[in-house]
Motif scaffolding. Structure first.
Motif, PDB file in Angstrom:
ATOM      1  N   SER A  38       0.543  -1.218  -0.337  1.00  0.00           N
ATOM      2  CA  SER A  38       0.054   0.125   0.017  1.00  0.00           C
ATOM      3  C   SER A  38       1.144   1.466   0.143  1.00  0.00           C
ATOM      4  O   SER A  38       0.727   2.297  -0.764  1.00  0.00           O
ATOM      5  CB  SER A  38      -1.122  -0.209   1.340  1.00  0.00           C
ATOM      6  N   ASP A  39       1.569   1.663   0.571  1.00  0.00           N
ATOM      7  CA  ASP A  39       3.157   2.293   0.975  1.00  0.00           C
ATOM      8  C   ASP A  39       3.613   3.096  -0.557  1.00  0.00           C
ATOM      9  O   ASP A  39       3.722   4.608  -0.835  1.00  0.00           O
ATOM     10  CB  ASP A  39       3.826   2.205   1.344  1.00  0.00           C
ATOM     11  N   LYS A  40       3.348   2.389  -1.600  1.00  0.00           N
ATOM     12  CA  LYS A  40       3.511   2.689  -2.978  1.00  0.00           C
ATOM     13  C   LYS A  40       2.938   2.850  -3.766  1.00  0.00           C
ATOM     14  O   LYS A  40       3.017   3.420  -4.918  1.00  0.00           O
ATOM     15  CB  LYS A  40       4.961   1.040  -3.275  1.00  0.00           C
ATOM     16  N   PHE A  41       1.783   2.946  -3.379  1.00  0.00           N
ATOM     17  CA  PHE A  41       0.615   3.232  -4.459  1.00  0.00           C
ATOM     18  C   PHE A  41       0.401   4.795  -3.828  1.00  0.00           C
ATOM     19  O   PHE A  41      -1.226   5.544  -4.149  1.00  0.00           O
ATOM     20  CB  PHE A  41      -0.371   2.411  -4.182  1.00  0.00           C
ATOM     21  N   TYR A  42       1.130   5.498  -3.648  1.00  0.00           N
ATOM     22  CA  TYR A  42       1.104   6.870  -2.795  1.00  0.00           C
ATOM     23  C   TYR A  42       1.914   8.234  -3.316  1.00  0.00           C
ATOM     24  O   TYR A  42       3.459   6.992  -3.925  1.00  0.00           O
ATOM     25  CB  TYR A  42       1.773   7.363  -1.527  1.00  0.00           C
ATOM     26  N   VAL A  43       1.766   9.140  -4.546  1.00  0.00           N
ATOM     27  CA  VAL A  43       2.255  10.034  -4.745  1.00  0.00           C
ATOM     28  C   VAL A  43       2.776  11.199  -4.031  1.00  0.00           C
ATOM     29  O   VAL A  43       1.457  11.421  -3.171  1.00  0.00           O
ATOM     30  CB  VAL A  43       1.836  10.587  -6.029  1.00  0.00           C
ATOM     31  N   LYS A  44       4.394  11.558  -3.251  1.00  0.00           N
ATOM     32  CA  LYS A  44       4.308  11.861  -1.950  1.00  0.00           C
ATOM     33  C   LYS A  44       5.345  13.387  -2.704  1.00  0.00           C
ATOM     34  O   LYS A  44       5.905  13.173  -3.368  1.00  0.00           O
ATOM     35  CB  LYS A  44       5.040  11.399  -0.847  1.00  0.00           C
ATOM     36  N   TYR A  45       4.870  14.789  -1.913  1.00  0.00           N
ATOM     37  CA  TYR A  45       5.247  15.474  -2.319  1.00  0.00           C
ATOM     38  C   TYR A  45       5.393  17.294  -0.990  1.00  0.00           C
ATOM     39  O   TYR A  45       4.600  16.589   0.026  1.00  0.00           O
ATOM     40  CB  TYR A  45       4.660  16.222  -3.466  1.00  0.00           C
ATOM     41  N   GLN A  46       6.434  17.990  -1.177  1.00  0.00           N
ATOM     42  CA  GLN A  46       6.258  19.055  -0.055  1.00  0.00           C
ATOM     43  C   GLN A  46       5.461  20.134  -0.464  1.00  0.00           C
ATOM     44  O   GLN A  46       5.684  20.725  -1.403  1.00  0.00           O
ATOM     45  CB  GLN A  46       7.423  19.180   0.186  1.00  0.00           C
ATOM     46  N   LEU A  47       3.971  20.368   0.230  1.00  0.00           N
ATOM     47  CA  LEU A  47       3.928  21.987  -0.117  1.00  0.00           C
ATOM     48  C   LEU A  47       3.808  22.573   1.464  1.00  0.00           C
ATOM     49  O   LEU A  47       4.169  22.329   2.558  1.00  0.00           O
ATOM     50  CB  LEU A  47       1.613  21.527   0.553  1.00  0.00           C
ATOM     51  N   PRO A  48       4.569  24.320   0.678  1.00  0.00           N
ATOM     52  CA  PRO A  48       4.917  25.121   1.827  1.00  0.00           C
ATOM     53  C   PRO A  48       3.434  25.428   2.601  1.00  0.00           C
ATOM     54  O   PRO A  48       2.923  25.469   1.828  1.00  0.00           O
ATOM     55  CB  PRO A  48       5.141  26.150   0.588  1.00  0.00           C
ATOM     56  N   LYS A  49       4.457  25.633   3.691  1.00  0.00           N
ATOM     57  CA  LYS A  49       3.233  25.927   4.900  1.00  0.00           C
ATOM     58  C   LYS A  49       3.230  27.296   4.733  1.00  0.00           C
ATOM     59  O   LYS A  49       4.159  27.515   3.911  1.00  0.00           O
ATOM     60  CB  LYS A  49       3.447  25.303   6.104  1.00  0.00           C
ATOM     61  N   LYS A  50       1.779  28.213   5.406  1.00  0.00           N
ATOM     62  CA  LYS A  50       2.015  29.770   5.482  1.00  0.00           C
ATOM     63  C   LYS A  50       3.400  30.299   5.797  1.00  0.00           C
ATOM     64  O   LYS A  50       3.986  31.206   5.683  1.00  0.00           O
ATOM     65  CB  LYS A  50       0.521  29.506   6.317  1.00  0.00           C
ATOM     66  N   THR A  51       3.899  29.650   6.948  1.00  0.00           N
ATOM     67  CA  THR A  51       4.653  30.486   8.014  1.00  0.00           C
ATOM     68  C   THR A  51       6.450  29.352   7.350  1.00  0.00           C
ATOM     69  O   THR A  51       6.807  29.898   6.532  1.00  0.00           O
ATOM     70  CB  THR A  51       4.029  29.948   9.493  1.00  0.00           C
TER      71      THR A  51
END
Length: 317
Positions: A38-51
């Motif tokens: 199941s862990d391989k069925f995700y696309v992971k990315y970083q989203l900048p926080k407001k702070t």
């Protein structure tokens, strides 16, 4: 015994992976592969926080997202979060989260850090086990709803699961709050406590912090705010007044300006404005009626604009 408990909750009886495969209409070989990896069925990315910093978003594949949506509709939506939880449940919105604090003179807001990422697979398993699923099926459902051992931010099932995990947290804080004559609500990771005594609200915030930490969550101290009398009180994006909640004067003025700019041809993002109008209609009927009246007046002097038909429908609302 377990089947009786499931039927009592109106939940689907699942005794095997084959049962789950038939219910969600996914081939058993495919389902077993998704459960196992199941862990391989995700696309992971970083989203900048407001702070400062980044938030990790884990977006499930279309097939896994479909399975998670089925679990949400057919299992999780049949379960009740604590009454103080005002987000991510049918019929609830940010307005429901703000309304209990109407008229309060003092208010404190706390933010739970890394909310979804703090909920463990073990806690998710406990939810499925507690409603009557066998250890085997609870384990399979947990695999389908978790990633890297935690609740993924990006799954359609995650908000409801987080609310269910927080049921005891909400109950403990509410138990103290109700004895003190205060108000308590939680919208996902945003906690709000209000009342008419600065001392009581402050003490309640300390108790809430201890409860949050004892439940293995943490408070983002940089986002803890105390608001006293004669200061604007904003709860999940809405202004809380002495008798009602709404979008506030600044938001209303900005919306008026956007409408003028739109109809003068200086702004073209009418889809954004339509979306904003729909949001205002849901959370602040008074402001919506005033904006609707403005739209009617402005449209009288406009011709051949591609967005006129979009705005015209508000004359009929």
């Amino acid at each position: 015994m377990f089947n009786s408990l499931l039927l009592l909750h109106g939940l689907p009886v699942i005794d095997s992976v084959e049962d789950l495969s038939k219910l969600i209409r996914v081939r058993i070989e495919t389902l077993e592969r998704i459960i196992r990896y199941s862990d391989k069925f995700y696309v992971k990315y970083q989203l900048p926080k407001k702070t400062i910093g980044y938030r990790t978003i884990r977006v499930p594949s279309r097939q896994l997202k479909g399975i998670q949506s089925w679990i949400l509709r057919n299992i999780l939506d049949h379960l009740c979060a604590h009454p103080a939880s005002k987000g991510f449940d049918k019929g609830l919105s940010i307005k429901n989260n703000a309304q209990p604090h109407i008229g309060a003179t003092h208010l404190v807001k706390l933010d739970m850090e890394n909310f979804f990422g703090t909920v463990t697979a073990s806690q998710i398993y406990t939810i499925f086990r507690s409603i009557g699923y066998s250890s085997n099926i609870a384990s399979k459902l947990t695999s389908l709803c978790s990633c890297d051992g935690f609740l993924p931010q990006g799954s359609p099932a995650s908000p409801k699961l987080a609310n269910l995990v927080c049921h005891r947290l909400d109950g403990r804080i509410q138990g103290y709050i109700s004895k003190s004559g205060l108000n308590y609500t939680r919208y996902a990771d945003d906690i709000t406590i209000s009342g008419f005594s600065s001392r009581k609200v402050y003490l309640a915030s300390l108790v809430a912090k201890k409860v949050i930490e004892s439940e293995q969550f943490s408070v983002n101290t940089s986002k803890t705010f105390f608001v006293g009398p004669n200061r604007r009180k904003k709860v999940t994006g809405l202004i809380v007044g002495t008798s009602k909640v709404g979008i506030g004067r600044n938001e209303y003025r900005n919306m008026r300006l956007s409408l003028y700019r739109l109809l003068w041809g200086k702004q073209s993002d009418y889809k954004y404005i339509i979306g904003k109008l729909n949001w205002i209609k849901d959370v602040d009927q008074d402001s919506f009626r005033r904006l609707k009246s403005l739209i009617e007046r402005l449209l009288e002097n406009q011709n051949n604009l591609e967005f006129t038909n979009e705005l015209m429908r508000y004359k009929k609302t």
